[in-house]
Design a protein around this motif. Structure first.
Motif, mmCIF file in Angstrom:
data_model
loop_
_atom_site.group_PDB
_atom_site.id
_atom_site.type_symbol
_atom_site.label_atom_id
_atom_site.label_comp_id
_atom_site.label_asym_id
_atom_site.label_seq_id
_atom_site.Cartn_x
_atom_site.Cartn_y
_atom_site.Cartn_z
ATOM 1 N N ALA A 13 26.978 28.473 39.797
ATOM 2 C CA ALA A 13 26.793 27.285 38.959
ATOM 3 C C ALA A 13 27.779 27.329 37.805
ATOM 4 N N PHE A 14 28.023 26.176 37.187
ATOM 5 C CA PHE A 14 28.808 26.134 35.961
ATOM 6 C C PHE A 14 27.894 26.424 34.780
ATOM 7 N N ALA A 15 28.238 27.428 33.986
ATOM 8 C CA ALA A 15 27.508 27.714 32.747
ATOM 9 C C ALA A 15 28.068 26.861 31.617
ATOM 10 N N SER A 16 29.343 26.502 31.714
ATOM 11 C CA SER A 16 30.014 25.588 30.791
ATOM 12 C C SER A 16 31.196 25.007 31.550
ATOM 13 N N SER A 17 31.994 24.191 30.883
ATOM 14 C CA SER A 17 33.133 23.579 31.580
ATOM 15 C C SER A 17 34.208 24.604 31.944
ATOM 16 N N THR A 18 34.165 25.797 31.333
ATOM 17 C CA THR A 18 35.174 26.822 31.621
ATOM 18 C C THR A 18 34.564 28.148 32.070
ATOM 19 N N THR A 19 33.259 28.168 32.305
ATOM 20 C CA THR A 19 32.586 29.414 32.683
ATOM 21 C C THR A 19 31.731 29.191 33.917
ATOM 22 N N LEU A 20 31.946 30.044 34.919
ATOM 23 C CA LEU A 20 31.144 30.005 36.144
ATOM 24 C C LEU A 20 30.170 31.164 36.164
ATOM 25 N N LEU A 21 28.977 30.914 36.657
ATOM 26 C CA LEU A 21 28.027 31.968 36.995
ATOM 27 C C LEU A 21 28.344 32.351 38.429
ATOM 28 N N VAL A 22 28.681 33.626 38.657
ATOM 29 C CA VAL A 22 29.033 34.086 39.994
ATOM 30 C C VAL A 22 28.214 35.320 40.354
ATOM 31 N N ALA A 23 28.106 35.570 41.650
ATOM 32 C CA ALA A 23 27.490 36.791 42.163
ATOM 33 C C ALA A 23 28.568 37.553 42.915
ATOM 34 N N GLY A 24 28.514 38.865 42.836
ATOM 35 C CA GLY A 24 29.486 39.651 43.577
ATOM 36 C C GLY A 24 29.401 41.125 43.260
ATOM 37 N N ASN A 25 30.360 41.849 43.781
ATOM 38 C CA ASN A 25 30.461 43.282 43.506
ATOM 39 C C ASN A 25 31.764 43.544 42.756
ATOM 40 N N LEU A 26 31.958 42.819 41.669
ATOM 41 C CA LEU A 26 33.212 42.817 40.912
ATOM 42 C C LEU A 26 33.491 44.132 40.206
ATOM 43 N N ASP A 27 32.480 44.972 40.052
ATOM 44 C CA ASP A 27 32.685 46.283 39.437
ATOM 45 C C ASP A 27 32.922 47.358 40.492
ATOM 46 N N GLY A 28 33.087 46.933 41.745
ATOM 47 C CA GLY A 28 33.384 47.869 42.817
ATOM 48 C C GLY A 28 32.165 48.467 43.489
ATOM 49 N N GLN A 29 30.960 48.044 43.094
ATOM 50 C CA GLN A 29 29.758 48.566 43.728
ATOM 51 C C GLN A 29 29.636 48.035 45.161
ATOM 52 N N HIS A 30 28.721 48.596 45.925
ATOM 53 C CA HIS A 30 28.486 48.165 47.301
ATOM 54 C C HIS A 30 28.112 46.684 47.304
ATOM 55 N N GLN A 31 28.452 45.976 48.362
ATOM 56 C CA GLN A 31 28.157 44.542 48.427
ATOM 57 C C GLN A 31 26.658 44.254 48.437
ATOM 58 N N TYR A 32 25.819 45.203 48.851
ATOM 59 C CA TYR A 32 24.367 44.995 48.796
ATOM 60 C C TYR A 32 23.841 45.214 47.375
ATOM 61 N N GLY A 33 24.681 45.695 46.490
ATOM 62 C CA GLY A 33 24.319 45.907 45.096
ATOM 63 C C GLY A 33 24.947 44.854 44.198
ATOM 64 N N MET A 34 25.059 43.619 44.706
ATOM 65 C CA MET A 34 25.698 42.540 43.948
ATOM 66 C C MET A 34 24.998 42.301 42.622
ATOM 67 N N ASP A 35 25.797 41.996 41.620
ATOM 68 C CA ASP A 35 25.304 41.635 40.299
ATOM 69 C C ASP A 35 25.685 40.188 39.999
ATOM 70 N N LEU A 36 25.151 39.674 38.889
ATOM 71 C CA LEU A 36 25.524 38.351 38.394
ATOM 72 C C LEU A 36 26.483 38.518 37.230
ATOM 73 N N TYR A 37 27.476 37.639 37.180
ATOM 74 C CA TYR A 37 28.513 37.693 36.154
ATOM 75 C C TYR A 37 28.767 36.294 35.612
ATOM 76 N N LEU A 38 29.243 36.235 34.366
ATOM 77 C CA LEU A 38 29.841 35.019 33.837
ATOM 78 C C LEU A 38 31.352 35.214 33.934
ATOM 79 N N LEU A 39 32.026 34.274 34.567
ATOM 80 C CA LEU A 39 33.459 34.343 34.809
ATOM 81 C C LEU A 39 34.156 33.246 34.017
ATOM 82 N N ASP A 40 35.063 33.631 33.130
ATOM 83 C CA ASP A 40 35.888 32.676 32.386
ATOM 84 C C ASP A 40 37.002 32.226 33.328
ATOM 85 N N ILE A 41 36.985 30.949 33.719
ATOM 86 C CA ILE A 41 37.947 30.483 34.719
ATOM 87 C C ILE A 41 39.359 30.352 34.153
ATOM 88 N N ASN A 42 39.512 30.339 32.837
ATOM 89 C CA ASN A 42 40.856 30.273 32.248
ATOM 90 C C ASN A 42 41.521 31.637 32.185
#
Length: 167
Positions: A13-42
């Motif tokens: 979802a969009f948290a703001s016009s420039t921030t997305l709420l995303v799920a993933g393993n962006l810290d390198g953890q296993h894909q079954y250990g997905m976390d939620l992140y706020l991603l600045d699209i800029n």
């Protein structure tokens, strides 16, 4: 956006016009250990909101109040074995609620807790959700996990969850 670590990212979802709420393993953890992140699209920078590499958080949405509703297996009676395919492993999940900075995390549903009013009597697996504009209803996809060790079998339903107070 391509993560530098991990291999999985899904926009929720969009948290703001420039921030997305995303799920993933962006810290390198296993894909079954997905976390939620706020991603600045800029800038491509992100903040881990759940920091729970042994739990699977995904299926989130943002309520009109700005609070995040998300699914997790963090309090499940079943632990996902990261060395096996999740298919065939018993699943339960619940919806949780948190502020957009990751604070105030609290369990919102109790589908898998015997003795509660919303206990289903079967392994409930919430996935995606959306909150109504007045914050009083959650449109949810809930799975019945009927699978066994040899075969996954989930039956999906769409539920409307009426809340006592707005989110």
């Amino acid at each position: 956006f391509t993560p530098a670590n991990g291999n999985y990212v899904t926009a929720m979802a969009f948290a703001s016009s420039t921030t997305l709420l995303v799920a993933g393993n962006l810290d390198g953890q296993h894909q079954y250990g997905m976390d939620l992140y706020l991603l600045d699209i800029n800038t491509g920078s992100y903040t881990n909101l759940t920091n729970s590499p042994l739990s699977w958080e995904e299926g989130s949405c943002i309520a009109p109040s700005g609070k995040i509703v998300y699914m997790s297996n963090k309090d499940s009676a079943y632990t996902v074995d990261f060395n096996k395919d999740w298919v065939g492993q018993p699943l339960t999940r619940e919806y949780y609620l948190m502020n957009q900075d990751g604070t105030g995390q609290e369990q919102l549903t109790y589908f898998n807790t015997p003795g509660t009013a919303e206990y289903t009597g079967w392994r409930a697996v919430p996935i995606v959700c959306n909150v109504s504009p007045d914050g009083m209803t959650i449109a949810a996809t809930i799975g019945h996990d009927y699978g066994n060790a040899k075969q996954a079998y989930l039956l999906w339903e769409v539920w409307l969850i009426q809340l006592k107070s707005p989110l």
